[in-house]
Design a protein around this motif. Sequence first.
Motif, PDB file in Angstrom:
ATOM      1  N   VAL A  32       0.850  -1.188   0.000  1.00  0.00           N
ATOM      2  CA  VAL A  32       0.000   0.000   0.000  1.00  0.00           C
ATOM      3  C   VAL A  32       0.886   1.237   0.000  1.00  0.00           C
ATOM      4  O   VAL A  32       1.972   1.241   0.587  1.00  0.00           O
ATOM      5  CB  VAL A  32      -0.944   0.004   1.228  1.00  0.00           C
ATOM      6  CG1 VAL A  32      -0.165   0.007   2.531  1.00  0.00           C
ATOM      7  CG2 VAL A  32      -1.921   1.173   1.176  1.00  0.00           C
ATOM      8  N   VAL A  33       0.428   2.274  -0.678  1.00  0.00           N
ATOM      9  CA  VAL A  33       1.075   3.578  -0.669  1.00  0.00           C
ATOM     10  C   VAL A  33       0.036   4.616  -0.269  1.00  0.00           C
ATOM     11  O   VAL A  33      -1.105   4.583  -0.743  1.00  0.00           O
ATOM     12  CB  VAL A  33       1.680   3.920  -2.050  1.00  0.00           C
ATOM     13  CG1 VAL A  33       1.949   5.411  -2.183  1.00  0.00           C
ATOM     14  CG2 VAL A  33       2.961   3.128  -2.275  1.00  0.00           C
ATOM     15  N   ASN A  34       0.438   5.517   0.605  1.00  0.00           N
ATOM     16  CA  ASN A  34      -0.446   6.577   1.076  1.00  0.00           C
ATOM     17  C   ASN A  34      -0.321   7.764   0.119  1.00  0.00           C
ATOM     18  O   ASN A  34       0.546   8.627   0.274  1.00  0.00           O
ATOM     19  CB  ASN A  34      -0.045   6.988   2.504  1.00  0.00           C
ATOM     20  CG  ASN A  34      -1.040   7.922   3.150  1.00  0.00           C
ATOM     21  OD1 ASN A  34      -1.754   8.657   2.484  1.00  0.00           O
ATOM     22  ND2 ASN A  34      -1.085   7.884   4.476  1.00  0.00           N
ATOM     23  N   GLY A  42       5.436  16.092  -1.122  1.00  0.00           N
ATOM     24  CA  GLY A  42       6.009  16.454  -2.410  1.00  0.00           C
ATOM     25  C   GLY A  42       6.607  15.275  -3.153  1.00  0.00           C
ATOM     26  O   GLY A  42       7.519  15.431  -3.972  1.00  0.00           O
ATOM     27  N   ILE A  43       6.069  14.087  -2.898  1.00  0.00           N
ATOM     28  CA  ILE A  43       6.554  12.858  -3.541  1.00  0.00           C
ATOM     29  C   ILE A  43       5.527  12.393  -4.560  1.00  0.00           C
ATOM     30  O   ILE A  43       4.326  12.373  -4.272  1.00  0.00           O
ATOM     31  CB  ILE A  43       6.798  11.747  -2.495  1.00  0.00           C
ATOM     32  CG1 ILE A  43       7.855  12.190  -1.480  1.00  0.00           C
ATOM     33  CG2 ILE A  43       7.222  10.451  -3.159  1.00  0.00           C
ATOM     34  CD1 ILE A  43       8.029  11.223  -0.318  1.00  0.00           C
ATOM     35  N   ASP A  44       5.977  11.994  -5.715  1.00  0.00           N
ATOM     36  CA  ASP A  44       5.097  11.472  -6.762  1.00  0.00           C
ATOM     37  C   ASP A  44       4.628  10.076  -6.357  1.00  0.00           C
ATOM     38  O   ASP A  44       5.423   9.133  -6.291  1.00  0.00           O
ATOM     39  CB  ASP A  44       5.866  11.414  -8.093  1.00  0.00           C
ATOM     40  CG  ASP A  44       5.013  10.923  -9.250  1.00  0.00           C
ATOM     41  OD1 ASP A  44       3.856  10.510  -9.018  1.00  0.00           O
ATOM     42  OD2 ASP A  44       5.509  10.930 -10.390  1.00  0.00           O
ATOM     43  N   ALA A  45       3.338   9.924  -6.091  1.00  0.00           N
ATOM     44  CA  ALA A  45       2.803   8.641  -5.625  1.00  0.00           C
ATOM     45  C   ALA A  45       2.946   7.558  -6.679  1.00  0.00           C
ATOM     46  O   ALA A  45       3.147   6.381  -6.347  1.00  0.00           O
ATOM     47  CB  ALA A  45       1.338   8.798  -5.224  1.00  0.00           C
ATOM     48  N   VAL A  46       2.841   7.923  -7.948  1.00  0.00           N
ATOM     49  CA  VAL A  46       3.008   6.933  -9.026  1.00  0.00           C
ATOM     50  C   VAL A  46       4.426   6.364  -8.984  1.00  0.00           C
ATOM     51  O   VAL A  46       4.630   5.152  -9.110  1.00  0.00           O
ATOM     52  CB  VAL A  46       2.703   7.566 -10.392  1.00  0.00           C
ATOM     53  CG1 VAL A  46       3.010   6.576 -11.512  1.00  0.00           C
ATOM     54  CG2 VAL A  46       1.247   8.013 -10.464  1.00  0.00           C
ATOM     55  N   GLU A  49       4.880   3.966  -6.110  1.00  0.00           N
ATOM     56  CA  GLU A  49       4.283   2.659  -6.353  1.00  0.00           C
ATOM     57  C   GLU A  49       5.061   1.846  -7.386  1.00  0.00           C
ATOM     58  O   GLU A  49       4.757   0.667  -7.596  1.00  0.00           O
ATOM     59  CB  GLU A  49       2.839   2.842  -6.828  1.00  0.00           C
ATOM     60  CG  GLU A  49       1.911   3.386  -5.739  1.00  0.00           C
ATOM     61  CD  GLU A  49       0.568   3.835  -6.281  1.00  0.00           C
ATOM     62  OE1 GLU A  49       0.481   4.120  -7.491  1.00  0.00           O
ATOM     63  OE2 GLU A  49      -0.396   3.910  -5.479  1.00  0.00           O
ATOM     64  N   SER A  50       6.039   2.464  -8.005  1.00  0.00           N
ATOM     65  CA  SER A  50       6.831   1.775  -9.040  1.00  0.00           C
ATOM     66  C   SER A  50       7.835   0.831  -8.397  1.00  0.00           C
ATOM     67  O   SER A  50       8.003   0.792  -7.168  1.00  0.00           O
ATOM     68  CB  SER A  50       7.579   2.797  -9.887  1.00  0.00           C
ATOM     69  OG  SER A  50       8.631   3.404  -9.133  1.00  0.00           O
ATOM     70  N   ALA A  51       8.538   0.077  -9.222  1.00  0.00           N
ATOM     71  CA  ALA A  51       9.556  -0.852  -8.721  1.00  0.00           C
ATOM     72  C   ALA A  51      10.652  -0.095  -7.983  1.00  0.00           C
ATOM     73  O   ALA A  51      11.154  -0.553  -6.943  1.00  0.00           O
ATOM     74  CB  ALA A  51      10.148  -1.646  -9.884  1.00  0.00           C
ATOM     75  N   GLU A  52      11.026   1.071  -8.494  1.00  0.00           N
ATOM     76  CA  GLU A  52      12.067   1.850  -7.828  1.00  0.00           C
ATOM     77  C   GLU A  52      11.576   2.382  -6.484  1.00  0.00           C
ATOM     78  O   GLU A  52      12.296   2.327  -5.481  1.00  0.00           O
ATOM     79  CB  GLU A  52      12.504   3.007  -8.725  1.00  0.00           C
ATOM     80  CG  GLU A  52      13.683   3.794  -8.146  1.00  0.00           C
ATOM     81  CD  GLU A  52      14.158   4.880  -9.088  1.00  0.00           C
ATOM     82  OE1 GLU A  52      15.278   4.747  -9.617  1.00  0.00           O
ATOM     83  OE2 GLU A  52      13.411   5.859  -9.299  1.00  0.00           O
ATOM     84  N   VAL A 153       5.501  -2.376   2.498  1.00  0.00           N
ATOM     85  CA  VAL A 153       5.939  -3.319   1.461  1.00  0.00           C
ATOM     86  C   VAL A 153       6.295  -4.648   2.103  1.00  0.00           C
ATOM     87  O   VAL A 153       6.683  -4.713   3.275  1.00  0.00           O
ATOM     88  CB  VAL A 153       7.164  -2.779   0.685  1.00  0.00           C
ATOM     89  CG1 VAL A 153       6.838  -1.488  -0.043  1.00  0.00           C
ATOM     90  CG2 VAL A 153       8.354  -2.571   1.616  1.00  0.00           C
ATOM     91  N   LEU A 154       6.151  -5.701   1.335  1.00  0.00           N
ATOM     92  CA  LEU A 154       6.696  -7.001   1.709  1.00  0.00           C
ATOM     93  C   LEU A 154       8.162  -7.034   1.306  1.00  0.00           C
ATOM     94  O   LEU A 154       8.537  -6.499   0.250  1.00  0.00           O
ATOM     95  CB  LEU A 154       5.937  -8.119   1.001  1.00  0.00           C
ATOM     96  CG  LEU A 154       4.486  -8.336   1.436  1.00  0.00           C
ATOM     97  CD1 LEU A 154       3.752  -9.193   0.417  1.00  0.00           C
ATOM     98  CD2 LEU A 154       4.443  -8.982   2.811  1.00  0.00           C
ATOM     99  N   THR A 155       8.995  -7.652   2.132  1.00  0.00           N
ATOM    100  CA  THR A 155      10.425  -7.715   1.817  1.00  0.00           C
ATOM    101  C   THR A 155      10.803  -8.956   1.019  1.00  0.00           C
ATOM    102  O   THR A 155      11.845  -8.986   0.379  1.00  0.00           O
ATOM    103  CB  THR A 155      11.265  -7.709   3.103  1.00  0.00           C
ATOM    104  OG1 THR A 155      10.955  -8.884   3.872  1.00  0.00           O
ATOM    105  CG2 THR A 155      10.970  -6.465   3.937  1.00  0.00           C
TER     106      THR A 155
END
Length: 473
Positions: A32-34, A42-46, A49-52, A153-155
């Motif tokens: 999940v991402v808030n 000021g963080i791009d949520a997309v 949610e990416s691999a990076e 995240v799951l590790t």
Amino acid sequence: MRLAFDPSYARLPERFFARQDPTPGAAPAPVVVNRALAARLGIDAVWLESAEGTAVLAGNLVPEGAEPIAQAYAGHQFGGFVPQLGDGRAILLGEIVTPDEARFDLVLKGAGRTPWSRGGDGRAWLGPVLREYLVSETMAALGVPTTRALGAVLTGSPVYREGFVRPGAVIARVAASHIRVGTFEYFAARGDEDALATLCDYTLSRHYPEAEGPLGLLAAAVAAQAKLVAQWMSFGFIHGVMNTDNCALSGETIDYGPCAFLDAYHPQTKFSAIDSYGRYAYANQPQIALWNLAQLASCLLPLIGPGPAAVEQAQAVLDGFTPAYQAEWLFRMGRKIGLARATPEDRPLIEALLSRMATEGADFTRSFRGLATGRARAEFADPAAFDSWEPLWQARLAREVVPQAVLAAANPVRIPRNHRIEEMITAAVAGDFAPFHRLLAALAHPFDPEEDFAAFEAAPTAEERVTRTFCGT
């Protein structure tokens, strides 16, 4: 994406922390991402949610500008002093400065061992991560000062707890800071007055720039904790582990280990499995907050001045806690029965209701919300107990202008019920995150009646009742 890091804490003397990179997970996967909080930072949520972004949240990728550290602190745990604790499974990547120049810590909790792991693995498992995410975000929605959850995240790396293999996870926690009473205790225990002075100045600059000196810091902390704990009490929240290393100088709620919300009201309710004697029971929380502040005052004495005069000055500041707490408690509990601004003369009316609720096993949240809907009476095992109180309440309510609006604004419809949290964790461990997302959605607007989430308003049945909660370490 470059995050706007400005790691000022990492520029303090090296004895304040240990430089420590996170330990990468085997196969990070998003949970999940808030998005709303990401926008605030000021963080791009997309991107997040990416691999990076997932790799950053898991600790597999240290972003540019971060200076990962584990913070040093001590603490009184259940009344016993431990001179060296420190971040055992939390790593501060740095502070993010938002577009409006606010400053927040970004911590990865569960990201591996540090010098203070004390034989532990430094990891977190999925259950406590989802509990903290959900409860801290609910507290924010309730308007209670709190750390926030940016993502989970799951590790891909398993952890071992109580003979079970659990899915490893990391929560990205955002806080005004992670400076604790225990941080001051760490240096006080070592007689390091230079570090205490540096920490005092840093904390004032970061949180209370209008205050001056150690007494100003103590007074600000007293005011913040009095307000915070009164809010906890008004929502039936039990922290469960109010150790001094979990008492934040920012005045935020921090550490959602064995926390819980009341179902049936009783002042001596506790849930934490490690709180054997009820030190941190619901009704004890105000005096424990004061006890913690007294430990802070003791640490600050060398900075206040020599001899008995310093003790007297510090005690005078501490003496302000009880009236500040009582005033805030009266304001918030008054609103819970529809009074826009309760007076001391209203206190017996509030206490009479609480006494009846305790005797009759009335649900805390449903009873207060029921005052707005006309359903409070049904929460009492013997409705006559409510009937004897209601005329007094109605007579007082007649002097209010908009009591229904006040009631609705002060009393949530839904809280994170313990049994719902346990159901959600059980499903998530089995790979089903739908209950987590549905519960998170139900609690996003806890004051708003929503037919789709009506099932989450119910108190637990006898079979569903959860009586013990665990810290997850």
